[in-house]
Write an enzyme that holds these catalytic residues in place. Structure first.
Site, mmCIF file in Angstrom:
data_model
loop_
_atom_site.group_PDB
_atom_site.id
_atom_site.type_symbol
_atom_site.label_atom_id
_atom_site.label_comp_id
_atom_site.label_asym_id
_atom_site.label_seq_id
_atom_site.Cartn_x
_atom_site.Cartn_y
_atom_site.Cartn_z
ATOM 1 N N GLU A 289 0.830 -1.212 0.000
ATOM 2 C CA GLU A 289 0.000 0.000 0.000
ATOM 3 C C GLU A 289 0.861 1.257 0.000
ATOM 4 O OE1 GLU A 289 -2.042 -0.446 3.696
ATOM 5 O OE2 GLU A 289 -3.021 -2.308 3.113
ATOM 6 N N TYR A 332 4.430 17.854 10.618
ATOM 7 C CA TYR A 332 5.337 16.874 11.200
ATOM 8 C C TYR A 332 6.787 17.069 10.785
ATOM 9 C CZ TYR A 332 2.991 14.301 7.302
ATOM 10 O OH TYR A 332 2.375 13.929 6.128
ATOM 11 N N CYS A 359 -1.043 33.731 8.700
ATOM 12 C CA CYS A 359 -0.876 34.323 10.022
ATOM 13 C C CYS A 359 -0.702 33.242 11.081
ATOM 14 C CB CYS A 359 -2.068 35.213 10.336
ATOM 15 S SG CYS A 359 -2.248 36.479 9.081
ATOM 16 N N TYR A 388 1.141 13.997 0.050
ATOM 17 C CA TYR A 388 0.654 14.738 1.217
ATOM 18 C C TYR A 388 0.913 16.237 1.058
ATOM 19 C CZ TYR A 388 0.668 9.911 2.708
ATOM 20 O OH TYR A 388 0.457 8.554 2.760
HETATM 21 C C1 LIG Z 1 -1.283 6.213 4.851
HETATM 22 C C2 LIG Z 1 -1.383 4.747 4.661
HETATM 23 C C3 LIG Z 1 -0.597 4.105 3.696
HETATM 24 C C4 LIG Z 1 0.414 4.830 2.837
HETATM 25 O O1 LIG Z 1 1.513 5.288 3.567
HETATM 26 P P1 LIG Z 1 2.812 5.843 2.794
HETATM 27 O O2 LIG Z 1 3.738 6.208 3.866
HETATM 28 O O3 LIG Z 1 2.367 7.025 2.003
HETATM 29 O O4 LIG Z 1 3.318 4.756 1.932
HETATM 30 C C5 LIG Z 1 -0.772 2.760 3.530
HETATM 31 N N1 LIG Z 1 -1.653 2.049 4.269
HETATM 32 C C6 LIG Z 1 -2.421 2.638 5.214
HETATM 33 C C7 LIG Z 1 -3.391 1.815 5.979
HETATM 34 C C8 LIG Z 1 -2.303 4.004 5.447
HETATM 35 O O5 LIG Z 1 -3.062 4.581 6.381
#
Ligand SMILES: *Cc1c(COP(=O)(O)O)cnc(C)c1O
Length: 429
Positions: A289, A332, A359, A388
């Site tokens: 993911e 962050y 501001c 992001y």
């Molecule tokens: C945000 C998220 C990702 C992606 O994270 P990256 O750091 O952008 O690769 C994958 N899986 C889940 C469940 C997330 O919340």
């Protein structure tokens, strides 16, 4: 790799000269390189090529329809965290059957929508949610495919706001509670099909160790779940960090990949080489993911310097992009390299703060950073802003959202128009 480099003193995205582009389209301006997005996707896909796997792009990193369409056309699946993201994926031509739905707070409306669209799996974050999913699926006379997110209690060694795999984080179900939960669910929850197991330990991980630790810890568990419940997939999450390139000016954007193996940060080839042997004999489909890895280095935010303000303690370069356009430094402590679009004649660096017009004292892109000289009227690029970046942009201070452009070779296409003042008040009474 990434598609941004100087040619004859001008910063290009692929074959597009960025300074004239910024002058034509105005700033702040997001520019993405399609070639970079596809290169990252293809390389990750290839790194896992020898095992049954699927790359499910994490839509939240950059959800522009054209970015989603590009990835859908090249066979990506999608990891979504809201009904809105599912809607975007479908509009972009993505296949719901290749979507996984994550997140701790899914609403009834979102569950119904995702069931009706036939997503691949609900990645469930608590026992309560699993019961609710069962109830809603029952009312619709459907079976909901599900995986529970395991929290392996592994330290991802990343910023605390983007660490997700420790027991004190809100995400997932404790490692020790998963096996019993699957037992109970398979007996009692008639409208759930336990299809897999999911994990995601954090974001912007730049070393391989936490990935290995989490995978090795969870292997006995997935093996047991496969034997007892016939699960078919294991999603090992995203989180692969990106290198925020410091050697851009050298024109060798791949410099870190030529560093000695143990000195260089995580590469995708290393990720594959370490994880594939551990995963290949499980008999499970492996899902990934990634969000940031695919799009992070594929985008820049171009902004124009408005003023130089020399205070008694500092020199401020005030630019026309703010934390509403790119919040990562404020949220962050995200790092973005800053480079002028026109390469300065001298190598001299001057320590400055680059700040926006919002501001808030948190509205800065860097503090006390030695940068090449640039003046009011000059354009600079905030590098590695593809993930992001726009996705977290807001209208704070009533500032219209910036325009987004996708570059493919020598072609620059507007993929989201700049908001107008009228757009700002749309829907208000
Ligand atoms: C945000 C998220 C990702 C992606 O994270 P990256 O750091 O952008 O690769 C994958 N899986 C889940 C469940 C997330 O919340």
């Amino acid at each position: 790799m990434h598609g941004f480099s100087y040619k004859n003193g001008s910063l290009y995205c692929e074959d597009v000269d960025l300074a004239p582009l910024a002058a034509e389209h105005g700033t702040p301006l997001y520019v993405y390189s399609a070639g970079t997005i596809l290169d990252h996707y293809t390389r990750l896909d290839a790194a896992l090529g020898s095992i049954d796997h699927e790359v499910a792009y994490a839509v939240k990193a950059n959800s522009n329809l054209s970015v989603l369409r590009l990835l859908a056309n090249h066979g990506a699946g999608f990891d979504i965290v809201s009904g809105g993201e599912l809607f975007r994926v479908i509009k972009a031509g993505g296949d719901p059957a290749h979507c996984t739905f994550a997140g701790v707070g899914k609403t009834r409306e979102e569950i119904v929508y995702a069931l009706e669209q036939g997503i691949y799996s609900f990645n469930v974050e608590s026992e309560e949610e699993l019961h609710y999913l069962n109830e809603v699926a029952g009312e619709l006379g459907m079976i909901a495919p599900a995986a529970v997110r395991v929290n392996p209690n592994v330290d991802a060694k990343t910023h605390k706001y983007i660490s997700t795999g420790k027991s004190e984080n809100k995400f997932g179900v404790d490692f020790g509670a998963i096996a019993d939960l699957y037992e109970r669910a398979s007996k009692d929850l008639k409208h759930i099909k336990l299809r897999g197991l999911q994990m995601h330990i954090g974001s912007q991980l730049t070393s391989i160790a936490p990935f290995i630790e989490a995978v090795e810890k969870v292997i006995p568990l997935v093996t047991e779940l496969k034997a007892r419940h016939g699960i078919e997939f294991w999603s090992i999450g995203g989180g692969i960090g990106i290198i925020y390139p410091t050697a851009l000016a050298s024109g060798t954007a791949d410099w870190w990949e030529n560093q000695p193996e143990d000195e260089r940060p995580l590469t995708i080839e290393r990720y594959g080489k370490e994880l594939v042997p551990r995963l290949k004999d499980l008999g499970l489909k492996i899902l990934l993911e990634p969000g940031r890895y695919i799009v992070g280095n594929a985008g820049v935010l171009i902004t124009k310097c408005l003023y130089e303000k020399k205070g008694s303690a500092k020199t401020f370069k005030i630019v026309d992009a703010g934390m509403n356009d790119l919040i990562r430094p404020a949220l962050y402590e995200g790092h973005h390299e800053i480079v002028p679009l026109v390469q300065p004649a001298s190598d001299e660096l001057i320590k400055v703060d680059v700040v926006g017009p919002i501001c808030e004292s948190g509205d800065f892109f860097c503090q006390d950073r030695p940068l090449p000289e640039f003046q009011p009227g000059d354009y600079i690029a905030l590098m590695s802003a593809g993930a992001y970046g726009f996705a977290m942009a807001s209208n704070y201070n009533s500032r219209p959202l910036p325009e987004e452009i996708l570059v493919e070779g020598a072609t620059a296409t507007i993929v989201r128009k700049r908001q107008t003042l009228e757009d700002l008040i749309e829907g208000e009474l």
